[in-house]
Design a protein around this motif. Structure first.
Motif, PDB file in Angstrom:
ATOM      1  N   TRP A  21       0.797  -1.230   0.000  1.00 52.57           N
ATOM      2  CA  TRP A  21       0.000   0.000   0.000  1.00 52.57           C
ATOM      3  C   TRP A  21       0.826   1.276   0.000  1.00 52.57           C
ATOM      4  N   ASP A  58      -3.193   3.033   4.702  1.00 50.65           N
ATOM      5  CA  ASP A  58      -4.391   2.336   5.178  1.00 50.65           C
ATOM      6  C   ASP A  58      -5.655   2.909   4.531  1.00 50.65           C
ATOM      7  N   ALA A  59      -5.689   4.227   4.318  1.00 50.67           N
ATOM      8  CA  ALA A  59      -6.843   4.852   3.664  1.00 50.67           C
ATOM      9  C   ALA A  59      -6.937   4.407   2.204  1.00 50.67           C
ATOM     10  N   ARG A 118      -5.847   1.521   1.065  1.00 49.50           N
ATOM     11  CA  ARG A 118      -6.303   0.134   1.127  1.00 49.50           C
ATOM     12  C   ARG A 118      -7.812   0.060   1.306  1.00 49.50           C
ATOM     13  N   LYS A 119      -8.352   0.882   2.197  1.00 45.86           N
ATOM     14  CA  LYS A 119      -9.800   0.869   2.441  1.00 45.86           C
ATOM     15  C   LYS A 119     -10.572   1.304   1.197  1.00 45.86           C
ATOM     16  N   LYS A 120     -10.052   2.290   0.506  1.00 45.84           N
ATOM     17  CA  LYS A 120     -10.704   2.741  -0.730  1.00 45.84           C
ATOM     18  C   LYS A 120     -10.727   1.614  -1.753  1.00 45.84           C
ATOM     19  N   TYR A 121      -9.637   0.885  -1.855  1.00 48.57           N
ATOM     20  CA  TYR A 121      -9.538  -0.257  -2.764  1.00 48.57           C
ATOM     21  C   TYR A 121     -10.545  -1.339  -2.383  1.00 48.57           C
ATOM     22  N   GLU A 122     -10.623  -1.665  -1.117  1.00 46.28           N
ATOM     23  CA  GLU A 122     -11.547  -2.702  -0.675  1.00 46.28           C
ATOM     24  C   GLU A 122     -13.003  -2.305  -0.884  1.00 46.28           C
ATOM     25  N   ARG A 123     -13.304  -1.008  -0.780  1.00 49.77           N
ATOM     26  CA  ARG A 123     -14.677  -0.540  -1.027  1.00 49.77           C
ATOM     27  C   ARG A 123     -15.092  -0.740  -2.488  1.00 49.77           C
ATOM     28  N   LYS A 132     -16.595  -4.185  -2.520  1.00 49.29           N
ATOM     29  CA  LYS A 132     -17.797  -4.409  -1.713  1.00 49.29           C
ATOM     30  C   LYS A 132     -19.048  -3.894  -2.399  1.00 49.29           C
TER      31      LYS A 132
END
Length: 114
Positions: free
Chosen positions: A87, A101-102, A104-109, A112
């Motif tokens: 990341w 980390d932000a 990564r979260k954007k990628y995971e969203r 979803k």
């Protein structure tokens, strides 16, 4: 497209590169003319496998998935496809000021909501 399928992109590219290389070998043959002695002949050829076609189709599917997103998301997906889930490197590649980390979260969203 699932996240696991998408994250196989670099593996698929490596396999396509390996399977696309020509096959080369040497064989022992006998001479056509007198004195009919054995000698070494080089042979080469291109692999044509079902596995290679399968990998190419899977790669096109992933690239179509990337291209179906907006520009900002596309940039993130291309960076993850290129560098994997490292990341900090992805964050630098897309020139984001956000934390790894932000990113990564954007990628995971992205996965979803699909």
């Amino acid at each position: 497209m699932t996240k696991e399928q998408f994250e196989r992109y670099s593996f698929i590219c490596r396999q396509i590169r390996k399977l696309s290389q020509p096959v080369q070998d040497t064989v022992m043959t006998s001479s056509k003319d007198f004195p009919w002695g054995p000698h070494i002949t080089a042979i080469s050829g291109q692999q044509d496998s079902e596995l290679l076609r399968q990998y190419k189709a899977e790669k096109q599917e992933i690239e179509a998935f990337i291209n179906s997103h907006k520009d900002e998301e596309k940039e993130l997906l291309q960076a993850v496809a290129k560098y994997g889930t490292r990341w900090d490197i992805v964050r630098r590649d897309i020139e984001s000021w956000k934390s790894p980390d932000a990113v990564r979260k954007k990628y995971e969203r992205l996965f979803k909501r699909d």
